[in-house]
Design a protein around this motif. Structure first.
Motif, PDB file in Angstrom:
ATOM      1  N   TYR A  42      26.769 -62.929  67.211  1.00  0.00           N
ATOM      2  CA  TYR A  42      26.363 -64.175  66.577  1.00  0.00           C
ATOM      3  C   TYR A  42      24.870 -64.092  66.275  1.00  0.00           C
ATOM      4  CZ  TYR A  42      25.068 -68.988  65.847  1.00  0.00           C
ATOM      5  OH  TYR A  42      24.541 -70.115  65.315  1.00  0.00           O
ATOM      6  N   LEU A  43      24.550 -64.285  65.020  1.00  0.00           N
ATOM      7  CA  LEU A  43      23.161 -64.193  64.600  1.00  0.00           C
ATOM      8  C   LEU A  43      22.555 -65.583  64.598  1.00  0.00           C
ATOM      9  CD1 LEU A  43      21.947 -61.473  63.696  1.00  0.00           C
ATOM     10  CD2 LEU A  43      21.969 -62.369  61.381  1.00  0.00           C
ATOM     11  N   LEU A  44      21.599 -65.797  65.475  1.00  0.00           N
ATOM     12  CA  LEU A  44      20.969 -67.114  65.524  1.00  0.00           C
ATOM     13  C   LEU A  44      20.036 -67.282  64.336  1.00  0.00           C
ATOM     14  CD1 LEU A  44      19.952 -67.608  69.251  1.00  0.00           C
ATOM     15  CD2 LEU A  44      21.733 -68.784  68.021  1.00  0.00           C
ATOM     16  N   PRO A  45      20.025 -68.448  63.735  1.00  0.00           N
ATOM     17  CA  PRO A  45      19.086 -68.648  62.628  1.00  0.00           C
ATOM     18  C   PRO A  45      17.663 -68.724  63.165  1.00  0.00           C
ATOM     19  CG  PRO A  45      20.225 -70.680  63.122  1.00  0.00           C
ATOM     20  CD  PRO A  45      20.797 -69.645  64.019  1.00  0.00           C
ATOM     21  N   LYS A  47      14.110 -70.071  64.152  1.00  0.00           N
ATOM     22  CA  LYS A  47      13.735 -71.427  64.546  1.00  0.00           C
ATOM     23  C   LYS A  47      12.749 -71.987  63.523  1.00  0.00           C
ATOM     24  CE  LYS A  47      12.128 -73.979  68.559  1.00  0.00           C
ATOM     25  NZ  LYS A  47      11.088 -74.780  67.948  1.00  0.00           N
ATOM     26  N   ILE A 139      25.557 -72.732  65.123  1.00  0.00           N
ATOM     27  CA  ILE A 139      25.951 -73.378  66.372  1.00  0.00           C
ATOM     28  C   ILE A 139      24.711 -74.078  66.919  1.00  0.00           C
ATOM     29  CG2 ILE A 139      27.048 -73.024  68.634  1.00  0.00           C
ATOM     30  CD1 ILE A 139      28.065 -70.313  67.554  1.00  0.00           C
TER      31      ILE A 139
ATOM     32  N   LYS B 122      16.952 -69.580  71.405  1.00  0.00           N
ATOM     33  CA  LYS B 122      16.443 -70.072  70.122  1.00  0.00           C
ATOM     34  C   LYS B 122      14.952 -70.345  70.193  1.00  0.00           C
ATOM     35  CE  LYS B 122      20.434 -71.998  67.820  1.00  0.00           C
ATOM     36  NZ  LYS B 122      21.061 -73.154  67.209  1.00  0.00           N
ATOM     37  N   TYR B 125      12.883 -67.388  69.843  1.00  0.00           N
ATOM     38  CA  TYR B 125      13.042 -66.714  68.549  1.00  0.00           C
ATOM     39  C   TYR B 125      13.949 -65.485  68.616  1.00  0.00           C
ATOM     40  CZ  TYR B 125       9.156 -69.745  67.285  1.00  0.00           C
ATOM     41  OH  TYR B 125       8.374 -70.840  67.066  1.00  0.00           O
ATOM     42  N   ALA B 126      14.867 -65.478  69.584  1.00  0.00           N
ATOM     43  CA  ALA B 126      15.840 -64.375  69.656  1.00  0.00           C
ATOM     44  C   ALA B 126      16.843 -64.540  68.521  1.00  0.00           C
ATOM     45  CB  ALA B 126      16.551 -64.396  70.993  1.00  0.00           C
ATOM     46  N   LYS B 127      17.304 -63.420  67.975  1.00  0.00           N
ATOM     47  CA  LYS B 127      18.191 -63.501  66.814  1.00  0.00           C
ATOM     48  C   LYS B 127      19.580 -62.918  67.086  1.00  0.00           C
ATOM     49  CE  LYS B 127      15.177 -61.346  64.136  1.00  0.00           C
ATOM     50  NZ  LYS B 127      13.788 -61.393  64.632  1.00  0.00           N
ATOM     51  N   ASN B 128      19.600 -61.827  67.816  1.00  0.00           N
ATOM     52  CA  ASN B 128      20.861 -61.099  67.960  1.00  0.00           C
ATOM     53  C   ASN B 128      21.533 -61.394  69.299  1.00  0.00           C
ATOM     54  OD1 ASN B 128      20.342 -59.677  65.475  1.00  0.00           O
ATOM     55  ND2 ASN B 128      18.768 -58.589  66.628  1.00  0.00           N
ATOM     56  N   ILE B 129      22.653 -62.087  69.200  1.00  0.00           N
ATOM     57  CA  ILE B 129      23.357 -62.501  70.409  1.00  0.00           C
ATOM     58  C   ILE B 129      24.775 -61.934  70.393  1.00  0.00           C
ATOM     59  CG2 ILE B 129      24.020 -64.524  71.818  1.00  0.00           C
ATOM     60  CD1 ILE B 129      21.127 -64.754  71.087  1.00  0.00           C
TER      61      ILE B 129
END
Lengths: 155, 138
Positions: A42-45, A47, A139, B122, B125-129
């Motif tokens: 899952y790639l978090l957008p 911030k 999410i 978040k 600023y982490a992106k790859n989960i």
């Protein structure tokens, strides 16, 4: 005089080889764990301090309730109905944002179930997906949802 | 009459023993993954599963609220408080801004604990989960 040659057989001692090998086997058996090293990505957008204005009617809002039931845009749906609900919407507009909200008391596995269904939308048809690229799946955390609701003047 | 006892030498053939043993060694060497976390949790199931890259940081939710296990990807995981996670993730992000993070949690974990971890990731600023899952059997 005829001298009898003493013939001695030459060989490498290999009797302890098996002992060493079994010792190594035991070591690897003890240290190895058939680990689960696979999962859903899952790639978090990134911030953003000032979030963009989100118009609620444009996004698909999927909410997982504490009793594991699924609400999509206010109506109850089963897990296997998610893809058929999204298909026409995403075909019309692949940019359509999809928001996945999970209630705080809902079990984690239910969120994974729904996320699995959502990720499969972008999978090729031969792999059981719909082959439609889903560009905006997010999410938001509970805190972010509160902020969105507050901004829209909802409770 | 004196009967001479005929002595038959008996021996177990052990020549192939080491071959078998080394074959087993190779098998275990290939399949062995030195995991950074061995917490026994019942993972949620998913049909879609991707291989988690190596040296990924592990965030393990053990079921005790407020407590986590953390490994930056190389050492064995250790117990920490959830509040320490800000610092731990921040430190990793400073070293590598594309760092991968794996969330390993029991399937019955209340979502509030996952939400907290997402919030920290978040804000850092982490992106790859990755959400660690088990193969779904149909």
């Amino acid at each position: 005089m005829n001298i009898k040659r003493n013939e001695s057989e030459v060989e490498i001692p290999t009797s302890s080889m098996a002992d060493i090998a079994f010792l190594l086997i035991v070591f690897f058996m003890v240290t190895s764990a058939f680990a689960a090293t696979r999962g859903l990505d899952y790639l978090l957008p990134p911030k953003v301090d000032v979030p963009e204005n989100i118009e609620p009617e444009e996004a698909v809002h999927i909410k997982i309730l504490a009793d594991t039931s699924i609400l999509i845009d206010g109506d109850y749906y089963e897990l296997d109905e998610i893809q058929s609900y999204l298909k026409p919407k995403l075909e019309r507009n692949p940019e359509k944002p999809i928001l996945l909200q999970t209630e705080m008391d809902a079990p984690y596995y239910r969120m994974v179930d729904v996320l699995d269904q959502l990720k499969k939308v972008s999978e090729p048809v031969e792999k059981g997906g719909l082959g439609i690229p889903m560009k905006h799946l997010s999410i938001p955390t509970n805190k972010e949802f509160m902020e969105i609701m507050e901004r829209m003047g909802l409770e | 009459m004196k009967v001479k006892n005929r002595e038959i030498k008996t021996n177990i053939p052990t020549a192939s023993m080491s071959d078998i043993a080394f074959l087993l060694i190779v098998f275990f060497m290939v399949t062995t993954v030195f995991t950074v976390d061995r917490t026994d949790v019942k993972l949620p199931q998913s049909e879609l599963r991707l291989e988690v890259p190596r040296n990924t940081a592990y965030i393990v939710l053990t079921g005790v609220e407020g407590m986590i296990k953390w490994s930056a990807g190389e050492e064995m995981s250790e117990d920490y408080s959830v509040d320490d996670l800000y610092q731990l993730v921040g430190m990793e992000m400073q070293k590598n801004s594309n760092k991968y993070f794996v969330i390993k949690a029991d399937k019955a974990t209340p979502y509030r604990q996952i939400d907290k971890v997402f919030e920290i990731l978040k804000e850092s600023y982490a992106k790859n989960i990755y959400l660690l899952t088990q193969q779904e059997t149909i």
